[in-house]
Design an enzyme around this catalytic site. Sequence first.
Site, PDB file in Angstrom:
ATOM      1  N   HIS A   1     -10.581   1.127   2.054  1.00 38.16           N
ATOM      2  CA  HIS A   1     -10.388   2.131   3.104  1.00 38.16           C
ATOM      3  C   HIS A   1     -11.584   1.979   4.031  1.00 38.16           C
ATOM      4  O   HIS A   1     -12.688   2.397   3.703  1.00 38.16           O
ATOM      5  CB  HIS A   1     -10.301   3.553   2.525  1.00 38.16           C
ATOM      6  CG  HIS A   1     -10.019   4.568   3.579  1.00 38.16           C
ATOM      7  ND1 HIS A   1      -8.796   5.214   3.694  1.00 38.16           N
ATOM      8  CD2 HIS A   1     -10.773   5.018   4.615  1.00 38.16           C
ATOM      9  CE1 HIS A   1      -8.835   6.019   4.744  1.00 38.16           C
ATOM     10  NE2 HIS A   1     -10.024   5.922   5.315  1.00 38.16           N
TER      11      HIS A   1
ATOM     12  N   LYS B   1      -9.381  -0.271  -5.580  1.00 37.43           N
ATOM     13  CA  LYS B   1      -9.439   0.372  -4.262  1.00 37.43           C
ATOM     14  C   LYS B   1     -10.796   1.018  -4.035  1.00 37.43           C
ATOM     15  O   LYS B   1     -11.261   1.812  -4.863  1.00 37.43           O
ATOM     16  CB  LYS B   1      -8.332   1.448  -4.170  1.00 37.43           C
ATOM     17  CG  LYS B   1      -8.311   2.254  -2.872  1.00 37.43           C
ATOM     18  CD  LYS B   1      -7.850   1.432  -1.689  1.00 37.43           C
ATOM     19  CE  LYS B   1      -7.953   2.190  -0.370  1.00 37.43           C
ATOM     20  NZ  LYS B   1      -6.808   3.017  -0.071  1.00 37.43           N
TER      21      LYS B   1
ATOM     22  N   HIS C   1       0.873  -1.200   0.000  1.00 37.08           N
ATOM     23  CA  HIS C   1       0.000   0.000   0.000  1.00 37.08           C
ATOM     24  C   HIS C   1       0.895   1.230   0.000  1.00 37.08           C
ATOM     25  O   HIS C   1       1.448   1.609   1.032  1.00 37.08           O
ATOM     26  CB  HIS C   1      -0.906   0.000   1.239  1.00 37.08           C
ATOM     27  CG  HIS C   1      -1.851   1.154   1.297  1.00 37.08           C
ATOM     28  ND1 HIS C   1      -3.193   0.988   1.555  1.00 37.08           N
ATOM     29  CD2 HIS C   1      -1.671   2.485   1.149  1.00 37.08           C
ATOM     30  CE1 HIS C   1      -3.787   2.159   1.548  1.00 37.08           C
ATOM     31  NE2 HIS C   1      -2.879   3.099   1.315  1.00 37.08           N
TER      32      HIS C   1
ATOM     33  N   ASP D   1       1.405   2.679   3.602  1.00 29.49           N
ATOM     34  CA  ASP D   1       0.553   3.862   3.442  1.00 29.49           C
ATOM     35  C   ASP D   1       1.391   5.133   3.452  1.00 29.49           C
ATOM     36  O   ASP D   1       0.925   6.194   3.869  1.00 29.49           O
ATOM     37  CB  ASP D   1      -0.544   3.934   4.509  1.00 29.49           C
ATOM     38  CG  ASP D   1      -1.657   4.910   4.112  1.00 29.49           C
ATOM     39  OD1 ASP D   1      -1.774   5.221   2.911  1.00 29.49           O
ATOM     40  OD2 ASP D   1      -2.383   5.374   5.010  1.00 29.49           O
TER      41      ASP D   1
ATOM     42  N   HIS E   1       1.566   5.355  -1.771  1.00 25.32           N
ATOM     43  CA  HIS E   1       1.130   6.517  -2.572  1.00 25.32           C
ATOM     44  C   HIS E   1       2.353   7.161  -3.216  1.00 25.32           C
ATOM     45  O   HIS E   1       3.230   7.665  -2.513  1.00 25.32           O
ATOM     46  CB  HIS E   1       0.449   7.556  -1.675  1.00 25.32           C
ATOM     47  CG  HIS E   1      -0.793   7.063  -1.026  1.00 25.32           C
ATOM     48  ND1 HIS E   1      -2.048   7.258  -1.558  1.00 25.32           N
ATOM     49  CD2 HIS E   1      -0.989   6.360   0.124  1.00 25.32           C
ATOM     50  CE1 HIS E   1      -2.963   6.703  -0.781  1.00 25.32           C
ATOM     51  NE2 HIS E   1      -2.339   6.144   0.256  1.00 25.32           N
TER      52      HIS E   1
HETATM   53  O1  DOR Z   1      -3.539   9.531   5.798  1.00 26.95           O
HETATM   54  C1  DOR Z   1      -3.869   9.193   4.670  1.00 26.95           C
HETATM   55  N1  DOR Z   1      -3.312   9.758   3.587  1.00 26.95           N
HETATM   56  N2  DOR Z   1      -4.813   8.256   4.538  1.00 26.95           N
HETATM   57  C2  DOR Z   1      -5.327   7.948   3.347  1.00 26.95           C
HETATM   58  O2  DOR Z   1      -6.214   7.119   3.300  1.00 26.95           O
HETATM   59  C3  DOR Z   1      -4.874   8.646   2.121  1.00 26.95           C
HETATM   60  C4  DOR Z   1      -3.533   9.207   2.299  1.00 26.95           C
HETATM   61  C5  DOR Z   1      -3.160  10.204   1.225  1.00 26.95           C
HETATM   62  O3  DOR Z   1      -3.394   9.928   0.054  1.00 26.95           O
HETATM   63  O4  DOR Z   1      -2.607  11.250   1.566  1.00 26.95           O
HETATM   64 ZN    ZN Z   2      -3.321   5.051   1.651  1.00 24.85          ZN
END
Ligand code: DOR
Ligand code: ZN
Length: 346
Positions: A137, A100, A14, A248, A16
């Site tokens: 989520h 997702k 997971h 995350d 980003h």
């Molecule tokens: O804290 C978070 N940041 N939780 C999420 O679900 C998304 C993520 C983000 O994309 O910044």
């Molecule tokens: Zn995330």
Amino acid sequence: MVDTLTIRQPDDWHIHFRDGEMLKAVVNDTASQFGRGIIMPNLVPPVVTGADAAAYRERITAAIQPEHQFTPLMTLYLTDNTDPADVKDAADQGIIHAVKLYPAGATTNSQSGVTSINNVMSVLEVMADINLPLCVHGEVTSPDIDIFDREAVFLETQLQPLQQALPELKVILEHVTTADGVNYVRDGSYNTAATITPHHLMINRNHMLVGGIRPHYYCLPIVKRATHQQALRDAATSGHERFFLGTDSAPHLTHTKETSCGCAGVYNTPNTLSCLAQVFEEENALEHLEAFCSLNGPTWYGLPPNENTTTLTRRSTPTEYPASITTPDGTVTVFDPGVDLYWAAV
Ligand code: DOR
Ligand code: ZN
């Protein structure tokens, strides 16, 4: 005392990466350590079609330095209007490895998310048929539900009914944050798994709120009380095959977090492995670190573990990692767990 540990190379189930300059600034922190990553689709605009995912994968690959061997595993962002045929096509072509589900409004860039699970049942049925996992989520968004209860309420009111209706669907409760979530997954079938972040293992809400408010600990789902933190530590370090690493790691520019209404997200990639080794050592479970980081995830996703290995050593002096990274638009603050870390990858 063990001070060297060699494990199969970890994956991040997971992550980003964002896009543009931010993508270029962060992607090699991941690509230099991990073999694969499940790439979150919450760009602006989101990655909603197979064609979007293929194009995003190209941009990611182009930003990775040639010395790294990293495979981005793409996902689609589920919306009320997602076309089941496009999902099946993208999966058949090997472009996507999961879809997702963001409840609309639950978190960063979730405005286009799902307003009711009923609206996406035809997509979920196709996914169950072709064994394509749904990354969830797991938080409700109703204003009347306390933010600290949103995961537990989601499990009861949304996820359990969905899994009863469609038990063949593989579901992964992303970034689980509560004992309720841990118990839900433990009691679930083989089709139910969870990722756990390093920051939810390292900190609880006291770290975020006592003695001053620490915006760099603010993420969603929000960190909970210490008993929940301990439940996550127990699950991660148990070796249980349905709990595995999803960092995350979610970069935001420092100034967008240090403000009167700060963004949710923790950028932890530079010290993820150091944090994890420390947690596993504290829990007397270093022998399960490899399962959590490198074995359980691929097994659940139906992939082989990485061939490469990673060696971690325990140093006598604290490990150094950057306090922030630089992008053309400003810095991104790196997760500071608030304690010295002694383990590091060689
Ligand atoms: O804290 C978070 N940041 N939780 C999420 O679900 C998304 C993520 C983000 O994309 O910044
Ligand atoms: Zn995330």
